[in-house]
Design a protein around this motif. Structure first.
Motif, PDB file in Angstrom:
ATOM      1  N   PRO A  67       0.843  -1.203   0.000  1.00  0.00           N
ATOM      2  CA  PRO A  67       0.000   0.000   0.000  1.00  0.00           C
ATOM      3  C   PRO A  67       0.876   1.249   0.000  1.00  0.00           C
ATOM      4  N   GLY A  69       0.646   5.707   0.224  1.00  0.00           N
ATOM      5  CA  GLY A  69      -0.079   6.973   0.290  1.00  0.00           C
ATOM      6  C   GLY A  69       0.747   8.033  -0.411  1.00  0.00           C
ATOM      7  N   GLY A  70       1.325   8.950   0.373  1.00  0.00           N
ATOM      8  CA  GLY A  70       2.130  10.026  -0.208  1.00  0.00           C
ATOM      9  C   GLY A  70       3.562   9.620  -0.516  1.00  0.00           C
ATOM     10  N   THR A  72       6.015   9.389   1.524  1.00  0.00           N
ATOM     11  CA  THR A  72       6.982  10.222   2.257  1.00  0.00           C
ATOM     12  C   THR A  72       7.609   9.458   3.421  1.00  0.00           C
ATOM     13  N   GLY A  73       7.251   8.193   3.578  1.00  0.00           N
ATOM     14  CA  GLY A  73       7.794   7.393   4.684  1.00  0.00           C
ATOM     15  C   GLY A  73       9.313   7.310   4.595  1.00  0.00           C
ATOM     16  N   SER A 135       5.993  17.018   6.389  1.00  0.00           N
ATOM     17  CA  SER A 135       5.578  16.453   5.093  1.00  0.00           C
ATOM     18  C   SER A 135       4.076  16.602   4.857  1.00  0.00           C
ATOM     19  N   THR A 140      -0.413  11.338   3.318  1.00  0.00           N
ATOM     20  CA  THR A 140      -1.861  11.093   3.368  1.00  0.00           C
ATOM     21  C   THR A 140      -2.251  10.576   4.758  1.00  0.00           C
ATOM     22  N   ASN A 144      -0.365   8.271   7.439  1.00  0.00           N
ATOM     23  CA  ASN A 144      -0.159   8.772   8.810  1.00  0.00           C
ATOM     24  C   ASN A 144      -0.625   7.734   9.834  1.00  0.00           C
ATOM     25  N   ILE A 206      -6.068   0.409   5.119  1.00  0.00           N
ATOM     26  CA  ILE A 206      -6.997   1.404   5.686  1.00  0.00           C
ATOM     27  C   ILE A 206      -7.553   2.220   4.520  1.00  0.00           C
TER      28      ILE A 206
HETATM   29  P1  FAD Z   1       3.632   6.310   2.813  1.00  0.00           P
HETATM   30  O1  FAD Z   1       5.046   6.753   2.880  1.00  0.00           O
HETATM   31  O2  FAD Z   1       3.047   6.176   1.476  1.00  0.00           O
HETATM   32  O3  FAD Z   1       3.475   4.918   3.598  1.00  0.00           O
HETATM   33  C1  FAD Z   1       3.948   4.751   4.908  1.00  0.00           C
HETATM   34  C2  FAD Z   1       3.614   3.314   5.363  1.00  0.00           C
HETATM   35  O4  FAD Z   1       2.210   3.150   5.493  1.00  0.00           O
HETATM   36  C3  FAD Z   1       4.045   2.248   4.368  1.00  0.00           C
HETATM   37  O5  FAD Z   1       4.390   1.076   5.085  1.00  0.00           O
HETATM   38  C4  FAD Z   1       2.795   1.978   3.548  1.00  0.00           C
HETATM   39  O6  FAD Z   1       2.768   0.671   2.991  1.00  0.00           O
HETATM   40  C5  FAD Z   1       1.703   2.169   4.571  1.00  0.00           C
HETATM   41  N1  FAD Z   1       0.445   2.703   4.050  1.00  0.00           N
HETATM   42  C6  FAD Z   1       0.256   3.888   3.402  1.00  0.00           C
HETATM   43  N2  FAD Z   1      -1.051   4.091   3.198  1.00  0.00           N
HETATM   44  C7  FAD Z   1      -1.700   3.024   3.714  1.00  0.00           C
HETATM   45  C8  FAD Z   1      -3.064   2.653   3.819  1.00  0.00           C
HETATM   46  N3  FAD Z   1      -4.034   3.429   3.379  1.00  0.00           N
HETATM   47  N4  FAD Z   1      -3.375   1.473   4.414  1.00  0.00           N
HETATM   48  C9  FAD Z   1      -2.391   0.660   4.888  1.00  0.00           C
HETATM   49  N5  FAD Z   1      -1.089   0.973   4.824  1.00  0.00           N
HETATM   50  C10 FAD Z   1      -0.753   2.138   4.250  1.00  0.00           C
HETATM   51  N6  FAD Z   1       6.873  11.241  10.392  1.00  0.00           N
HETATM   52  C11 FAD Z   1       6.479  11.501  11.654  1.00  0.00           C
HETATM   53  O7  FAD Z   1       5.896  10.634  12.298  1.00  0.00           O
HETATM   54  N7  FAD Z   1       6.734  12.711  12.248  1.00  0.00           N
HETATM   55  C12 FAD Z   1       7.351  13.712  11.597  1.00  0.00           C
HETATM   56  O8  FAD Z   1       7.570  14.776  12.171  1.00  0.00           O
HETATM   57  C13 FAD Z   1       7.746  13.470  10.240  1.00  0.00           C
HETATM   58  N8  FAD Z   1       8.346  14.440   9.527  1.00  0.00           N
HETATM   59  C14 FAD Z   1       8.690  14.205   8.231  1.00  0.00           C
HETATM   60  C15 FAD Z   1       9.277  15.231   7.487  1.00  0.00           C
HETATM   61  C16 FAD Z   1       9.631  15.018   6.158  1.00  0.00           C
HETATM   62  C17 FAD Z   1      10.238  16.146   5.358  1.00  0.00           C
HETATM   63  C18 FAD Z   1       9.407  13.745   5.564  1.00  0.00           C
HETATM   64  C19 FAD Z   1       9.770  13.470   4.129  1.00  0.00           C
HETATM   65  C20 FAD Z   1       8.838  12.722   6.290  1.00  0.00           C
HETATM   66  C21 FAD Z   1       8.470  12.931   7.621  1.00  0.00           C
HETATM   67  N9  FAD Z   1       7.869  11.928   8.377  1.00  0.00           N
HETATM   68  C22 FAD Z   1       7.477  12.180   9.667  1.00  0.00           C
HETATM   69  C23 FAD Z   1       7.651  10.582   7.791  1.00  0.00           C
HETATM   70  C24 FAD Z   1       6.355  10.465   6.939  1.00  0.00           C
HETATM   71  O9  FAD Z   1       5.963  11.685   6.395  1.00  0.00           O
HETATM   72  C25 FAD Z   1       5.228   9.918   7.767  1.00  0.00           C
HETATM   73  O10 FAD Z   1       5.555   8.606   8.130  1.00  0.00           O
HETATM   74  C26 FAD Z   1       3.852   9.896   7.091  1.00  0.00           C
HETATM   75  O11 FAD Z   1       2.910   9.534   8.058  1.00  0.00           O
HETATM   76  C27 FAD Z   1       3.756   8.918   5.915  1.00  0.00           C
HETATM   77  O12 FAD Z   1       2.563   9.189   5.187  1.00  0.00           O
HETATM   78  P2  FAD Z   1       2.467   8.792   3.645  1.00  0.00           P
HETATM   79  O13 FAD Z   1       1.077   9.026   3.172  1.00  0.00           O
HETATM   80  O14 FAD Z   1       3.526   9.459   2.865  1.00  0.00           O
HETATM   81  O15 FAD Z   1       2.713   7.225   3.728  1.00  0.00           O
END
Ligand code: FAD
Length: 468
Positions: A67, A69-70, A72-73, A135, A140, A144, A206
């Motif tokens: 899966p 989302g954005g 950004t993990g 981020s 997304t 998160n 989710i």
């Molecule tokens: P993704 O990177 O796409 O996915 C993250 C994980 O969730 C992966 O394992 C994916 O398989 C899973 N996933 C995604 N969507 C779903 C879904 N709908 N159902 C099931 N699984 C799913 N994190 C923090 O906690 N605190 C911070 O302060 C923070 N600061 C950041 C700053 C920067 C500049 C960057 C680049 C990252 C930062 N992060 C931070 C990390 C990241 O942004 C977070 O982890 C964010 O919650 C990930 O969201 P995403 O939508 O990009 O998920």
């Protein structure tokens, strides 16, 4: 494989199943662009029932699902391995805000909603959704919740888990669990919601969530303080906790080198003090009374802090733009460190009372075994969460330094373990920290986790190779 892809196209539409190499590149590459996985296809369903249809097909054809989302993990959780046998299931088209219940202080959103979009929607209804990360313009809510994200307001409002009342999930079986309840109390057996939050997509997908909202604060005050040591930062944290109570929203530690790097790479951001100090903290309070009340509270606390032995200097932001500058100093540390070159990152938590001891002993160990390496230490000290990143010595090339990554990780994480801390405070485990997890979790804990995984995803098709 062709039949599988054709069935996916039939289920959600031809244009939403991507197989062209150039279309796949951005989905397959992680945020820092250090790693690229390979996917069989990127599949972009537009509704919960389409997600369920795709997961059912994956089960039928034994295709694993990553899966996303954005993307950004920071722990390689959202990209596949190099085998090219998994699909990336992008949730970004599930981006509707389904409902807001202002009287219940809740809103129901789909997993692909961008975090900043949710914040703005809540704001337009005079409510606050307090999850806030650097981020937030890209990540997304599904990501998160799946990574149980933290950010800068955990001290006051908790992390993503604490901001979610219900979830809708597509299980590994392709069933839809409609758990979208907006209840603050519900003791009806095992808490399934909490299993899916923080599971990094390894137990199911989710597709929507009910989020907690809060009244918007009447006033926010931001201050920046200069300190001589982590012990002063701890003393100030306790002073601030006692004086502000639940108004204390943010308490961010910034080491001298962190601020120097920001100044070097973002010279347009004004520095708050003419002199340099060993440590700084960014403090923010949210007040439900008034600007005057918030300002008086902040001034009172800063006066006590400026008494000898706690803070050396302090400024209070006089305007929104000044507050924004102070925040930029904090938010740009990661970017500044990246501009400086490669570094080895650690996202750790320890009891805040142990932070001064940890900074001292971990620093001594690094000095002893990796002399000259530069520790860029900053983060959410109010939650006991530090970003403890190590840059190479000025005269050592990045690639040579990165050869030491495993040893440096073990050194830092052993120190964290010594203070009963965690090797991942908010970024999760993904594929990046999987081996480290095995080193520090007890066999009993690992076995319980494996049992849950087996029960919910017996064919190991949900984000395999992540966490466990
Ligand atoms: P993704 O990177 O796409 O996915 C993250 C994980 O969730 C992966 O394992 C994916 O398989 C899973 N996933 C995604 N969507 C779903 C879904 N709908 N159902 C099931 N699984 C799913 N994190 C923090 O906690 N605190 C911070 O302060 C923070 N600061 C950041 C700053 C920067 C500049 C960057 C680049 C990252 C930062 N992060 C931070 C990390 C990241 O942004 C977070 O982890 C964010 O919650 C990930 O969201 P995403 O939508 O990009 O998920």
């Amino acid at each position: 494989m062709n039949e599988f892809l054709q069935r996916c196209r039939n289920a959600i539409g031809e244009q939403y199943v991507l197989t062209d190499d150039t279309d796949l590149l951005a989905y397959e590459t992680e945020w820092r662009q250090r790693f690229r996985g390979r996917a069989l296809a990127v599949v972009r369903p537009g509704s919960t029932s389409e997600v369920a249809a795709i997961v059912t097909l994956c089960k039928q054809f034994t295709i694993s699902v990553v899966p996303q989302g954005g993307n950004t993990g920071l722990v390689l959780g959202s990209i596949p391995d190099a085998s090219g046998t998994s699909i990336i299931l992008s949730l970004k088209r599930l981006n509707a805000i389904r409902a807001i219940d202002v009287a219940n202080n809740t809103m129901t959103v789909e997993a692909g909603c961008i975090l900043s979009q949710i914040q703005q929607y809540a704001d337009s209804h005079h409510r606050l959704f307090p999850l806030s990360l650097a981020s937030e313009g890209t990540c997304t809510i599904g990501g998160n919740l799946s990574s149980n994200a933290g950010g800068t307001a955990v001290l006051r409002y908790g992390n993503a888990r604490e901001l979610c009342l219900g979830v809708e999930v597509v299980t590994a079986n392709g069933d839809i669990w409609e758990g979208l309840k907006g209840l603050r109390k519900d003791n009806t057996g095992y808490d399934l919601r909490d299993l899916f939050i923080g599971a990094e997509g390894t137990l199911g997908i989710i597709t929507a969530a009910v989020l907690k909202l809060y009244p918007k604060p009447k006033a926010i005050q931001t201050a920046f303080l200069a300190l001589s040591s982590p012990t002063s930062a701890l003393n100030l944290l306790n002073l601030a906790r006692n004086a502000f109570g639940s108004a204390l929203t943010t308490y961010e530690l910034i080491s001298s080198i962190s601020l120097e790097l920001v100044h070097k790479h973002f010279p347009d951001i004004p520095l708050p003090f003419a002199k340099q100090y060993p440590y700084y903290v960014l403090v923010e309070i949210s007040d439900q009374e008034s600007e005057i009340h918030a300002r008086e509270m902040m001034e009172r606390v800063l006066e006590s802090a400026l008494a000898p032995t706690i803070a050396n200097d302090a400024v209070i932001a006089e305007s929104l733009s000044q507050a924004s500058y102070l925040w930029q100093l904090r938010e740009n540390i990661s970017m500044a460190q990246a501009a400086e070159g490669k570094n080895i990152k650690h996202d750790i938590s320890i009891p805040s009372s142990s932070i001064p001891a940890f900074i001292k002993t971990a620093g001594e160990q690094l000095d002893k075994y990796f002399s000259g390496s530069r520790v860029v230490c900053f983060g959410h000290m109010g939650d006991g969460n530090l970003h403890y990143n190590i840059s190479p010595p000025a005269d050592v090339e990045d690639q040579i330094f990165l050869l030491q990554q495993d040893k440096i990780n073990q050194l830092v994480h052993d120190e964290v373990h010594r203070y009963q801390g965690s090797i991942s405070a908010e970024h999760g485990i993904g594929a990046l920290k999987r081996d480290e997890l095995i080193r520090y979790k007890s066999p009993v804990e690992l076995e319980l986790m494996r049992s849950i995984k087996k029960a919910l995803d017996p064919d190991n098709l949900m984000n395999p190779g992540k966490i466990l």
